[in-house]
Design an enzyme around this catalytic site. Structure first.
Site, PDB file in Angstrom:
ATOM      1  N   CYS A  23       0.896  -1.203  -0.037  1.00 53.84           N
ATOM      2  CA  CYS A  23      -0.033   0.068   0.020  1.00 53.84           C
ATOM      3  C   CYS A  23       0.872   1.089   0.021  1.00 53.84           C
ATOM      4  O   CYS A  23       1.516   1.350  -0.708  1.00 53.84           O
ATOM      5  CB  CYS A  23      -1.176  -0.075   1.273  1.00 53.84           C
ATOM      6  SG  CYS A  23      -2.528   0.949   0.905  1.00 53.84           S
ATOM      7  N   HIS A  78      -3.194  -5.475   1.383  1.00 52.10           N
ATOM      8  CA  HIS A  78      -2.613  -5.583   2.915  1.00 52.10           C
ATOM      9  C   HIS A  78      -2.567  -7.133   3.345  1.00 52.10           C
ATOM     10  O   HIS A  78      -3.217  -7.504   4.027  1.00 52.10           O
ATOM     11  CB  HIS A  78      -3.506  -4.824   4.073  1.00 52.10           C
ATOM     12  CG  HIS A  78      -3.172  -3.456   3.911  1.00 52.10           C
ATOM     13  ND1 HIS A  78      -1.888  -2.766   4.609  1.00 52.10           N
ATOM     14  CD2 HIS A  78      -3.980  -2.579   3.251  1.00 52.10           C
ATOM     15  CE1 HIS A  78      -2.279  -1.374   4.359  1.00 52.10           C
ATOM     16  NE2 HIS A  78      -3.067  -1.340   3.548  1.00 52.10           N
ATOM     17  N   GLU A  81      -0.753  -8.793   5.202  1.00 57.32           N
ATOM     18  CA  GLU A  81      -0.196  -8.974   6.786  1.00 57.32           C
ATOM     19  C   GLU A  81      -1.343  -8.796   7.732  1.00 57.32           C
ATOM     20  O   GLU A  81      -1.323  -9.109   8.730  1.00 57.32           O
ATOM     21  CB  GLU A  81       0.818  -7.661   7.176  1.00 57.32           C
ATOM     22  CG  GLU A  81       0.250  -6.402   7.288  1.00 57.32           C
ATOM     23  CD  GLU A  81      -0.135  -5.751   5.769  1.00 57.32           C
ATOM     24  OE1 GLU A  81       0.351  -6.366   4.761  1.00 57.32           O
ATOM     25  OE2 GLU A  81      -0.313  -4.551   5.901  1.00 57.32           O
TER      26      GLU A  81
HETATM   27  N1  GLN Z   1      -3.448   6.347   1.034  1.00 56.28           N
HETATM   28  C1  GLN Z   1      -2.286   6.078   1.528  1.00 56.28           C
HETATM   29  C2  GLN Z   1      -1.088   6.681   1.006  1.00 56.28           C
HETATM   30  O1  GLN Z   1      -1.302   7.543   0.008  1.00 56.28           O
HETATM   31  C3  GLN Z   1      -1.754   4.630   1.635  1.00 56.28           C
HETATM   32  C4  GLN Z   1      -2.751   3.923   2.345  1.00 56.28           C
HETATM   33  C5  GLN Z   1      -2.623   2.625   3.175  1.00 56.28           C
HETATM   34  O2  GLN Z   1      -1.198   2.457   3.136  1.00 56.28           O
HETATM   35  N2  GLN Z   1      -3.316   1.733   3.630  1.00 56.28           N
HETATM   36  O3  GLN Z   1       0.231   6.661   1.512  1.00 56.28           O
END
Ligand code: GLN
Length: 206
Positions: free
Chosen positions: A83, A178, A180
């Site tokens: 992410c 995610h 994890e």
């Molecule tokens: N929207 C977040 C970002 O731009 C990422 C979200 C996440 O890691 N769950 O960093």
């Protein structure tokens, strides 16, 4: 056995550090939080967790970690970004805040918050052929998506609309979701396999 366990770090400046440490430890890795350059120098691979990519970027610079991480990527250290971590590995970012930088290394363009305010979070079963037949239960939280990728980057999973949500380039692995947090271990195993492969190749310490 401990001496043979892959020594891996989770960048622990912000985000879901503990979840990654738990998965990596359960897989038999010697996993520790990494906040300082000396700690980075002591590991063979690094996970960049989910969180807020602009915050992790700022803190990495404040902690003197930005250049060491870039250098480690350039030297071939295996990394896995989830992410926000995927955003931090991307060479190009759409929707970055002013001045936001990334470590880079993955020849991709990611769009931050790609799923808009209506769908900030969703879950889906995702086919990831490289990991076997069982689909991945993928949880997306204000997630990015990969909207362009270079020839050396290999998409591992896409959504029905064609946007890529898992990708690999050499020893760099990124997922928009995610694993994890859902008991899915196959991406972390793949990351650890990169670490072992690099060790097997007789690579010098970082
Ligand atoms: N929207 C977040 C970002 O731009 C990422 C979200 C996440 O890691 N769950 O960093």
């Amino acid at each position: 056995m401990a001496g043979n366990s892959p020594r891996v770090g989770v960048l622990a400046l912000q985000g879901d550090v503990r979840e990654h440490l738990a998965v990596l430890s359960a897989l038999g890795a010697d996993a520790r939080p990494v906040r300082r350059p000396e700690e980075l120098a002591a590991v063979e691979g690094l996970v960049l967790p989910g969180g807020e990519s602009s915050v992790i970027d700022k803190l990495a610079r404040a902690f003197g970690m930005f250049d060491p991480i870039r250098d480690a990527i350039a030297a071939g250290m295996p990394m896995y970004g989830t992410c926000a971590g995927l955003i931090l590995l991307a060479d190009r970012v759409d929707g970055a805040i002013a001045g936001q930088r990334t470590f880079g290394g993955l020849d991709v363009r990611v769009q931050r918050n790609a799923f808009g305010p209506q769908t900030q979070s969703f879950e889906t079963g995702l086919a990831v052929p490289a990991l076997g037949d069982a689909p991945v239960h993928a949880v997306f939280i204000r997630a990015p998506a990969v909207v362009e990728w270079g020839r050396d980057a290999e998409p591992l999973a896409s959504l029905p609309d064609g946007r890529v949500v898992a990708i690999e380039q050499g020893a760099l692995l990124g997922t928009a979701f995610h694993p994890e947090s859902t008991g899915e271990t196959r991406f972390h195993e793949r990351f650890l396999a990169h670490v072992r492969a690099r060790r097997g190749a007789g690579a010098p310490a970082f």
